[in-house]
Design a protein around this motif. Structure first.
Motif, short mmCIF file in Angstrom:
data_model
loop_
_atom_site.label_atom_id
_atom_site.label_comp_id
_atom_site.label_asym_id
_atom_site.label_seq_id
_atom_site.Cartn_x
_atom_site.Cartn_y
_atom_site.Cartn_z
N SER A 83 1.50 7.16 -0.29
CA SER A 83 0.64 5.66 -0.09
C SER A 83 0.29 6.00 1.37
CB SER A 83 1.97 4.74 0.32
OG SER A 83 1.44 3.26 0.13
N ARG A 84 -1.51 5.77 1.54
CA ARG A 84 -2.16 5.76 2.88
C ARG A 84 -1.41 7.12 3.21
NH1 ARG A 84 -1.41 -0.04 4.75
NH2 ARG A 84 -3.41 -1.21 3.92
N GLY A 85 -1.32 8.36 2.43
CA GLY A 85 -1.12 9.48 2.95
C GLY A 85 0.63 10.15 3.11
N VAL A 86 1.29 8.57 3.18
CA VAL A 86 2.33 8.93 3.32
C VAL A 86 3.33 8.82 1.78
CG1 VAL A 86 4.80 7.60 3.98
CG2 VAL A 86 2.32 7.49 5.62
N PRO A 87 4.19 10.57 2.33
CA PRO A 87 5.22 10.47 1.03
C PRO A 87 5.95 9.93 0.58
CG PRO A 87 5.73 12.18 2.93
CD PRO A 87 4.54 11.60 3.09
N LEU A 88 6.83 9.28 0.02
CA LEU A 88 7.40 7.41 -0.43
C LEU A 88 8.11 8.61 -1.69
CD1 LEU A 88 5.44 5.10 -0.37
CD2 LEU A 88 5.91 5.98 1.09
N ALA A 89 9.13 8.04 -1.57
CA ALA A 89 10.83 8.75 -2.45
C ALA A 89 10.96 7.91 -3.37
CB ALA A 89 11.41 9.35 -1.18
N ALA A 90 11.41 8.41 -4.20
CA ALA A 90 11.17 7.41 -5.90
C ALA A 90 12.17 7.82 -6.46
CB ALA A 90 10.38 7.44 -5.77
N PRO A 126 4.07 -5.78 6.88
CA PRO A 126 3.85 -6.48 5.46
C PRO A 126 2.53 -5.76 4.48
CG PRO A 126 4.00 -8.05 6.81
CD PRO A 126 3.90 -7.04 7.89
N GLY A 127 1.12 -5.10 5.55
CA GLY A 127 0.42 -5.03 4.69
C GLY A 127 0.36 -3.16 4.12
N THR A 128 1.55 -2.98 4.28
CA THR A 128 2.01 -1.64 4.26
C THR A 128 3.04 -1.40 2.80
OG1 THR A 128 1.63 -0.17 6.34
CG2 THR A 128 2.95 0.69 4.63
N ARG A 129 3.66 -2.44 2.99
CA ARG A 129 4.72 -2.81 2.28
C ARG A 129 4.12 -2.97 0.67
NH1 ARG A 129 9.19 -2.38 0.58
NH2 ARG A 129 10.75 -3.88 1.61
N VAL A 130 3.30 -4.10 0.98
CA VAL A 130 2.36 -4.55 -0.46
C VAL A 130 0.91 -3.13 -0.83
CG1 VAL A 130 -0.14 -5.48 -0.90
CG2 VAL A 130 2.09 -6.50 0.69
N GLU A 131 0.39 -2.48 0.65
CA GLU A 131 -0.56 -1.14 -0.21
C GLU A 131 0.83 0.00 -1.45
OE1 GLU A 131 -3.00 1.20 -0.68
OE2 GLU A 131 -2.88 -0.83 -0.36
N ASP A 132 2.62 -0.47 -0.93
CA ASP A 132 2.84 0.88 -1.05
C ASP A 132 3.29 0.66 -3.12
OD1 ASP A 132 3.21 2.42 1.42
OD2 ASP A 132 5.64 1.16 1.94
N ILE A 133 2.69 -0.37 -2.68
CA ILE A 133 3.56 -1.85 -4.44
C ILE A 133 2.10 -0.60 -4.88
CG2 ILE A 133 3.89 -3.54 -5.91
CD1 ILE A 133 4.72 -4.60 -3.53
N ARG A 134 0.62 -0.65 -4.75
CA ARG A 134 -0.61 -0.61 -5.02
C ARG A 134 -0.62 1.34 -5.44
NH1 ARG A 134 -5.19 -4.63 -4.65
NH2 ARG A 134 -4.73 -5.64 -3.20
N ALA A 156 12.60 -10.21 0.41
CA ALA A 156 11.73 -10.17 0.65
C ALA A 156 10.34 -9.45 -0.04
CB ALA A 156 11.62 -8.96 2.26
N GLY A 157 11.32 -8.10 -1.08
CA GLY A 157 10.50 -7.22 -1.81
C GLY A 157 9.71 -8.38 -3.34
N GLY A 158 10.11 -9.52 -3.38
CA GLY A 158 9.64 -10.52 -4.24
C GLY A 158 8.92 -10.92 -2.98
N GLY A 159 8.92 -11.42 -2.10
CA GLY A 159 7.23 -12.10 -1.54
C GLY A 159 5.81 -11.09 -1.63
N TYR A 160 6.58 -9.39 -1.51
CA TYR A 160 6.16 -9.00 -1.26
C TYR A 160 5.30 -8.99 -2.52
CZ TYR A 160 7.26 -7.18 2.58
OH TYR A 160 7.47 -7.64 4.42
N ALA A 177 1.36 -8.89 -4.18
CA ALA A 177 0.41 -7.49 -4.24
C ALA A 177 -0.50 -8.41 -5.68
CB ALA A 177 1.36 -6.39 -4.64
N ALA A 178 0.30 -8.59 -6.42
CA ALA A 178 0.11 -9.19 -7.70
C ALA A 178 -1.66 -10.28 -7.79
CB ALA A 178 1.01 -9.80 -8.37
N LEU A 179 -1.60 -10.76 -6.54
CA LEU A 179 -2.68 -11.76 -6.07
C LEU A 179 -4.19 -10.87 -6.27
CD1 LEU A 179 -1.51 -13.70 -2.81
CD2 LEU A 179 -1.54 -14.27 -5.35
N SER A 180 -3.85 -10.08 -5.90
CA SER A 180 -5.31 -8.89 -5.82
C SER A 180 -5.09 -7.98 -6.61
CB SER A 180 -5.93 -8.85 -4.50
OG SER A 180 -4.77 -7.91 -3.30
N GLU A 181 -3.51 -7.15 -7.15
CA GLU A 181 -3.59 -6.15 -7.74
C GLU A 181 -2.89 -6.23 -8.98
OE1 GLU A 181 -3.85 -3.09 -8.65
OE2 GLU A 181 -3.51 -2.64 -7.37
N HIS A 182 -4.60 -6.98 -10.34
CA HIS A 182 -4.47 -7.45 -11.37
C HIS A 182 -4.11 -6.30 -12.62
CE1 HIS A 182 -6.11 -11.58 -10.94
NE2 HIS A 182 -5.17 -11.12 -10.01
#
Length: 335
Positions: free
Chosen positions: A42-49, A115-123, A147-151, A155-160
């Motif tokens: 996400s934005r070049g950062v490796p995310l563990a999942a 918050p911006g990064t958290r939402v981009e992580d979801i994308r 807070a994950g519910g808010g994020y 995200a869903a507002l613009s990530e259709h």
């Protein structure tokens, strides 16, 4: 299915050795759902999942999938991982990850909650799922806790590409931070501290929850949400070594300016499931869950779990089961 040698299509996930001391890993070996450790960026950062595959998984079939989003101060092994496991057992591919700068994921400074990064992580999690040949890209949902519910909503507002939004005890983290004192004074302090960092000072850390209290009762704490947050995060009940109760101070400015539900009336046309408890506390999920439900204009459902507090819906089996029952029916209708 053997994917040890072959990377997932479109990505080259890094695979971690199984942590035999990890409670979640031990539990996974007893579950019907199968779990793999993967990494995406996400934005070049490796995310563990953790990627979970449902019972009866067929590599040649396209499955529904859910991105599961953890709370602030959380990691993938805690409540979001519990819901990811339950939903995988009910037939969905699930992906739960550590946010950028947190847990096992990369990113500096550590413990940043932006918050911006958290939402981009979801994308980016949605990006990753769309590269998997066994995921139906037309049937991807999101499921966020606290807070994950808010994020997830934001995200869903613009990530259709997100087709359905599930939230458990959703919290608008910006509102919660603004309620913690004078926002203007807090922003002034945040600016001074960031200036100090720019002039060579090390990253400053604060805590999500008070520590070394000798117990909430001794400290005069009576709010159910704060009492149970301490019980969940700072005791063996839900505590995890990578959930460190640390927050980079530079997180405060973006948090204070964030509104997870801005433009919900205009942009949230995705089906929405809200789950809250009926025991209200200061963190606001009971009130905000009702408000979010009222403001949403698309297909929607609200479940109020009787006798449940905010943190009961993190891990208490009887209450989690009620939430999972509603979420299972919701995603069956909309994915």
């Amino acid at each position: 299915m053997n994917r040890t040698e072959e990377p997932l299509a479109g990505h080259a996930p890094h695979r971690h050795p199984v942590d035999t001391e990890g409670r979640e890993d031990r539990r996974d070996r007893q579950d019907d759902a199968r779990m793999e450790r993967v990494t995406f960026t996400s934005r070049g950062v490796p995310l563990a999942a953790h990627l979970r595959l449902p019972p009866g998984f067929e590599a040649g079939r396209r499955h529904t999938a859910l991105v599961c989003v953890h709370p602030g101060n959380g990691v993938k092994e805690q409540t979001a991982g519990i819901y990811a496991r339950h939903m995988a057992e009910r037939g969905h591919v699930t992906l739960v990850f550590d946010a950028s700068h947190q847990g096992e994921s990369g990113g500096e400074p550590r413990h940043l909650e932006d918050p911006g990064t958290r939402v981009e992580d979801i994308r980016s999690a949605v990006d990753f799922l769309t590269t998997l040949p066994f995921v139906d890209e037309e049937r991807i949902g999101v499921l966020g806790v606290c807070a994950g519910g808010g994020y997830a909503v934001n995200a869903a507002l613009s990530e259709h590409r997100i087709r359905a939004v599930g939230t458990v005890v959703p919290v608008n983290i910006g509102r919660a931070r603004r309620a913690g004192g004078s926002p203007v004074a807090l922003l002034e302090e945040a600016g001074r501290r960031r200036t100090a960092e720019a002039r060579g000072g090390g990253p400053e850390l604060t805590t999500w929850l008070p520590e070394d209290l000798g117990g909430p009762a001794e400290a005069g704490i009576t709010d159910v949400d704060l009492i149970e947050a301490i019980d969940y995060y700072l005791t063996p009940r839900g505590g995890h070594p990578r959930s460190a109760n640390r927050l980079a101070h530079r997180s405060l400015a973006p948090l204070l300016a964030f509104d997870a539900y801005h433009l919900v009336e205009e942009l949230l046309d995705r089906p929405l499931q809200v789950v809250v408890g009926d025991r209200a506390g200061s963190f606001g999920s009971h009130q905000e869950g009702h408000e979010l439900f009222a403001r949403a204009r698309g297909p929607k459902d609200l479940l109020v779990v009787e006798g449940a507090s905010h943190y009961d819906l993190y891990d208490r089996p009887a209450h989690v089961d009620r939430a999972v029952e509603a979420l299972t029916a919701f995603y069956a209708r909309h994915l």
